[in-house]
Design a protein around this motif. Structure first.
Motif, short mmCIF file in Angstrom:
data_model
loop_
_atom_site.label_atom_id
_atom_site.label_comp_id
_atom_site.label_asym_id
_atom_site.label_seq_id
_atom_site.Cartn_x
_atom_site.Cartn_y
_atom_site.Cartn_z
N LEU A 156 0.83 -1.20 0.00
CA LEU A 156 0.00 0.00 0.00
C LEU A 156 0.87 1.26 0.00
CD1 LEU A 156 -2.83 1.22 0.05
CD2 LEU A 156 -2.77 1.07 2.55
N ALA A 157 1.88 1.28 0.85
CA ALA A 157 2.77 2.44 0.90
C ALA A 157 3.48 2.65 -0.44
CB ALA A 157 3.80 2.27 2.02
N TYR A 158 3.96 1.55 -1.03
CA TYR A 158 4.64 1.64 -2.32
C TYR A 158 3.70 2.14 -3.41
CZ TYR A 158 6.78 0.25 -6.70
OH TYR A 158 7.28 0.27 -7.99
N LEU A 159 2.51 1.57 -3.50
CA LEU A 159 1.58 1.96 -4.55
C LEU A 159 1.15 3.42 -4.42
CD1 LEU A 159 -0.61 -1.26 -4.76
CD2 LEU A 159 0.97 -0.40 -6.52
N LEU A 160 0.90 3.86 -3.19
CA LEU A 160 0.51 5.26 -2.99
C LEU A 160 1.65 6.21 -3.35
CD1 LEU A 160 -1.54 4.93 0.32
CD2 LEU A 160 -2.43 5.39 -1.99
N LEU A 161 2.87 5.88 -2.94
CA LEU A 161 4.02 6.69 -3.29
C LEU A 161 4.24 6.70 -4.80
CD1 LEU A 161 6.58 8.34 -2.68
CD2 LEU A 161 7.78 6.16 -2.37
N ALA A 162 4.20 5.52 -5.40
CA ALA A 162 4.43 5.41 -6.85
C ALA A 162 3.38 6.21 -7.62
CB ALA A 162 4.41 3.95 -7.28
N ASP B 68 1.20 4.92 -16.72
CA ASP B 68 -0.14 5.42 -17.02
C ASP B 68 -1.20 4.61 -16.27
OD1 ASP B 68 0.75 7.43 -18.72
OD2 ASP B 68 0.52 6.21 -20.53
N LEU B 69 -1.05 3.30 -16.27
CA LEU B 69 -1.99 2.43 -15.57
C LEU B 69 -2.01 2.74 -14.07
CD1 LEU B 69 -3.91 -0.04 -15.72
CD2 LEU B 69 -1.90 -1.46 -15.32
N LEU B 70 -0.84 2.86 -13.48
CA LEU B 70 -0.73 3.15 -12.06
C LEU B 70 -1.32 4.52 -11.73
CD1 LEU B 70 0.32 2.29 -9.28
CD2 LEU B 70 2.52 3.25 -9.92
N GLY B 71 -1.07 5.49 -12.58
CA GLY B 71 -1.57 6.84 -12.34
C GLY B 71 -3.08 6.94 -12.40
N GLN C 54 -9.03 0.51 -5.97
CA GLN C 54 -8.24 -0.44 -6.75
C GLN C 54 -6.86 -0.62 -6.13
OE1 GLN C 54 -8.73 1.70 -10.49
NE2 GLN C 54 -9.73 -0.12 -11.38
N ILE C 55 -6.27 0.47 -5.65
CA ILE C 55 -4.95 0.39 -5.01
C ILE C 55 -5.03 -0.44 -3.74
CG2 ILE C 55 -3.24 1.76 -3.74
CD1 ILE C 55 -3.49 3.88 -5.90
N VAL C 56 -6.05 -0.20 -2.93
CA VAL C 56 -6.20 -0.95 -1.68
C VAL C 56 -6.39 -2.44 -1.98
CG1 VAL C 56 -7.71 -1.30 0.33
CG2 VAL C 56 -7.04 1.02 -0.35
N LYS C 57 -7.20 -2.76 -2.97
CA LYS C 57 -7.43 -4.16 -3.34
C LYS C 57 -6.13 -4.81 -3.84
CE LYS C 57 -10.41 -7.05 -6.18
NZ LYS C 57 -11.50 -7.07 -7.17
#
Length: 106
Positions: free
Chosen positions: A15-21, A44-47, A53-56
């Motif tokens: 979660l920390a990585y995805l939010l930072l990224a 682009d997908l991550l943004g 979706q990030i939490v899941k």
């Protein structure tokens, strides 16, 4: 109990990585692509992921980020004490830039 703890720790790290990224991608996509070692498609997908979706995605028991020091020169450059930190950072950036960008896999 340990397995559940490890899974929770991995989820927290994801979660920390995805939010930072995602924040890096939204601030400056070119810089984020370089820093994270990812392709434009993946950035682009991550943004465009929603918070739900990030939490899941973060809840996976698999670590979603990877360390980029999988070769000796990079790890060696990062681990040695040097007097000129700016030179070390420049050298490390050059070594990291040589690495191939992670491809999008679905």
């Amino acid at each position: 109990m340990t397995e559940t703890g490890n899974t929770n720790d991995i989820g927290d790290l994801n979660l920390a990585y995805l939010l930072l990224a995602q924040r890096l991608v939204k601030e400056d996509i070119a810089s984020a692509m370089f820093r994270l070692g990812m392709s434009r498609e993946l950035a682009d997908l991550l943004g465009n992921l929603s918070l739900s979706q990030i939490v899941k995605l973060a809840a996976s028991s698999l670590l979603l980020c990877r360390f980029r020091f999988d070769d000796h020169p990079i790890l060696s450059a990062l681990s040695h004490d040097v007097k000129d930190m700016a030179l070390q950072q420049a050298h490390t950036a050059i070594l990291m830039a040589r690495q191939p960008v992670a491809a999008t896999r679905c």
